[in-house]
Write an enzyme that holds these catalytic residues in place. Structure first.
Site, PDB file in Angstrom:
ATOM      1  N   TRP A 195      26.451  25.367 -82.598  1.00 45.77           N
ATOM      2  CA  TRP A 195      26.966  25.874 -83.867  1.00 45.77           C
ATOM      3  C   TRP A 195      25.826  26.409 -84.746  1.00 45.77           C
ATOM      4  CZ3 TRP A 195      31.408  22.182 -85.809  1.00 45.77           C
ATOM      5  CH2 TRP A 195      32.259  21.875 -84.730  1.00 45.77           C
ATOM      6  N   GLY A 207      16.621  37.783 -82.848  1.00 38.56           N
ATOM      7  CA  GLY A 207      17.810  36.957 -83.003  1.00 38.56           C
ATOM      8  C   GLY A 207      17.640  35.901 -84.077  1.00 38.56           C
ATOM      9  N   GLN A 208      18.682  35.112 -84.283  1.00 41.66           N
ATOM     10  CA  GLN A 208      18.661  34.099 -85.340  1.00 41.66           C
ATOM     11  C   GLN A 208      17.503  33.124 -85.196  1.00 41.66           C
ATOM     12  OE1 GLN A 208      22.460  32.509 -87.192  1.00 41.66           O
ATOM     13  NE2 GLN A 208      23.150  32.903 -85.125  1.00 41.66           N
ATOM     14  N   LEU A 209      17.421  32.478 -84.050  1.00 44.05           N
ATOM     15  CA  LEU A 209      16.397  31.459 -83.848  1.00 44.05           C
ATOM     16  C   LEU A 209      15.024  32.084 -83.640  1.00 44.05           C
ATOM     17  CD1 LEU A 209      15.471  28.581 -83.512  1.00 44.05           C
ATOM     18  CD2 LEU A 209      16.205  28.681 -81.110  1.00 44.05           C
ATOM     19  N   ASP A 247      25.409  22.990 -76.239  1.00 41.03           N
ATOM     20  CA  ASP A 247      26.410  21.938 -76.068  1.00 41.03           C
ATOM     21  C   ASP A 247      27.475  22.356 -75.058  1.00 41.03           C
ATOM     22  OD1 ASP A 247      27.042  23.887 -78.160  1.00 41.03           O
ATOM     23  OD2 ASP A 247      28.914  22.789 -78.422  1.00 41.03           O
ATOM     24  N   TYR A 261      29.878  31.149 -69.919  1.00 36.69           N
ATOM     25  CA  TYR A 261      28.632  31.122 -70.685  1.00 36.69           C
ATOM     26  C   TYR A 261      27.918  29.777 -70.507  1.00 36.69           C
ATOM     27  CZ  TYR A 261      25.761  30.074 -74.760  1.00 36.69           C
ATOM     28  OH  TYR A 261      24.741  29.651 -75.576  1.00 36.69           O
ATOM     29  N   LYS A 301      24.203  28.875 -68.738  1.00 37.69           N
ATOM     30  CA  LYS A 301      23.143  28.154 -69.453  1.00 37.69           C
ATOM     31  C   LYS A 301      22.738  26.897 -68.678  1.00 37.69           C
ATOM     32  CE  LYS A 301      21.453  29.081 -72.764  1.00 37.69           C
ATOM     33  NZ  LYS A 301      20.235  29.910 -72.982  1.00 37.69           N
ATOM     34  N   ALA A 349      19.118  35.195 -75.024  1.00 36.41           N
ATOM     35  CA  ALA A 349      20.233  34.784 -74.166  1.00 36.41           C
ATOM     36  C   ALA A 349      21.428  35.694 -74.389  1.00 36.41           C
ATOM     37  CB  ALA A 349      20.630  33.336 -74.453  1.00 36.41           C
TER      38      ALA A 349
END
Length: 303
Positions: free
Chosen positions: A169, A29-31, A121, A144, A148, A79
């Site tokens: 974001w 994934g991105q992170l 957030d 969602y 979390k 996630a």
């Protein structure tokens, strides 16, 4: 006079950092991608895992894999993040975000390992006028965000060595995100409508990954809000992307009610980073982060 004991102790501490074993979930994934890249740079032993390695909703698979690797730290980036689909796929969203987190928590507890839990957030309702503090009570407005939050509770209630890191974001080099979407649409259209009454902070995974890899080398446990500096609306975010990319695209601000979505979004996603600042410093301004991503990853034909 040189204090040999202090020098020896510091050398041992440095040696322990390099002996550290880290397991990163959601490595594709991105992170997760950027975290793995950073661990490589730091020469820290690690393994990046994804659904191909084990199904984190399967308690037996998850625990066996983690127990066999015996990490000192688990950075849990994986996630279920399809915010709108989560309203209809509640069982799957719950299984991944709550039960999957629970399985990882239990393995960390058995190993006495540190855990980094990436939150959002969206655990807040967005009705507060000021930025949210880490001590504010979560009250999610979509499913969602609810899952979390439940994941956060699993971590808080069962571990002592944890970092709960709330972000928002997200954008980065790997995977899909708002920056990439805007750049793609900007090549196809001369005019775009973007929501202007939802305000928050973009988070650049390249910067966040460096922060997380600093965190795990400390014992400064707790809850952190970790986004890039500065606030903006989605409209301002989009406008800045096109400005930086040198693209002639007209961005028209619209209200949330003019762009209905399956899941409700918080209007105010601003989060205070005071706790982060006091312990680790701050991330760069989001505008600079967008410049970094675009300049490093894209060749845009300026008009």
């Amino acid at each position: 006079m040189v204090n040999i004991k202090i020098i020896t102790k510091r050398c041992m501490e440095i040696d322990e950092v390099y002996k550290m074993k880290v397991l990163v979930t959601g490595a594709k994934g991105q992170l997760g991608y950027d975290v793995v890249e950073r661990l490589k740079e730091l020469n820290i032993e690690h393994i990046g895992v994804d659904r191909d390695n084990f199904d984190l909703t399967d308690e037996k698979q998850t625990k066996e894999y983690i127990m066999n690797y015996k990490p000192d730290v688990v950075i849990h980036c994986a996630a279920y993040t399809a915010v709108d689909k989560a309203e209809d796929e509640r069982d799957l969203c719950y299984a991944v975000n709550v039960l999957g987190t629970k399985n990882i928590v239990e393995a960390c507890k058995e190993l006495d390992a540190k855990m980094v839990y990436i939150s959002t957030d969206y655990v807040f309702n967005g009705e507060k006028e000021e930025p949210y503090e880490v001590t504010d009570t979560p009250d999610p407005v979509n499913y969602y965000g609810y899952t979390k939050y439940l994941g956060e509770e699993e971590v808080k209630n069962n571990l002592e060595k944890y970092f709960i890191v709330r972000i928002s974001w997200v954008f980065g080099k790997n995977g899909n995100n708002f920056v990439k979407t805007m750049l793609r649409l900007g090549q196809e259209k001369k005019e775009l409508k973007v929501v202007c009454d939802q305000v928050g902070s973009p988070t650049y995974t390249f910067d966040l990954a460096r922060l997380l890899c600093d965190m795990i080398q400390t014992e400064k446990y707790g809850i952190y809000h970790a986004t890039n500096e500065g606030y903006c609306s989605w409209y301002e975010f989009a406008s800045e992307i096109f400005k930086i990319a040198g693209m002639d695209v007209k961005v028209i601000p619209i209200k949330s009610e003019d762009y209905p979505t399956r899941a409700k979004r918080p209007r105010n996603s601003r989060m205070s980073k005071e706790t982060l600042k006091n312990n680790f410093g701050i991330l760069t301004n989001w505008k600079y982060a967008v410049i970094q991503l675009i300049s490093q990853s894209y060749k845009i034909n300026k008009k």
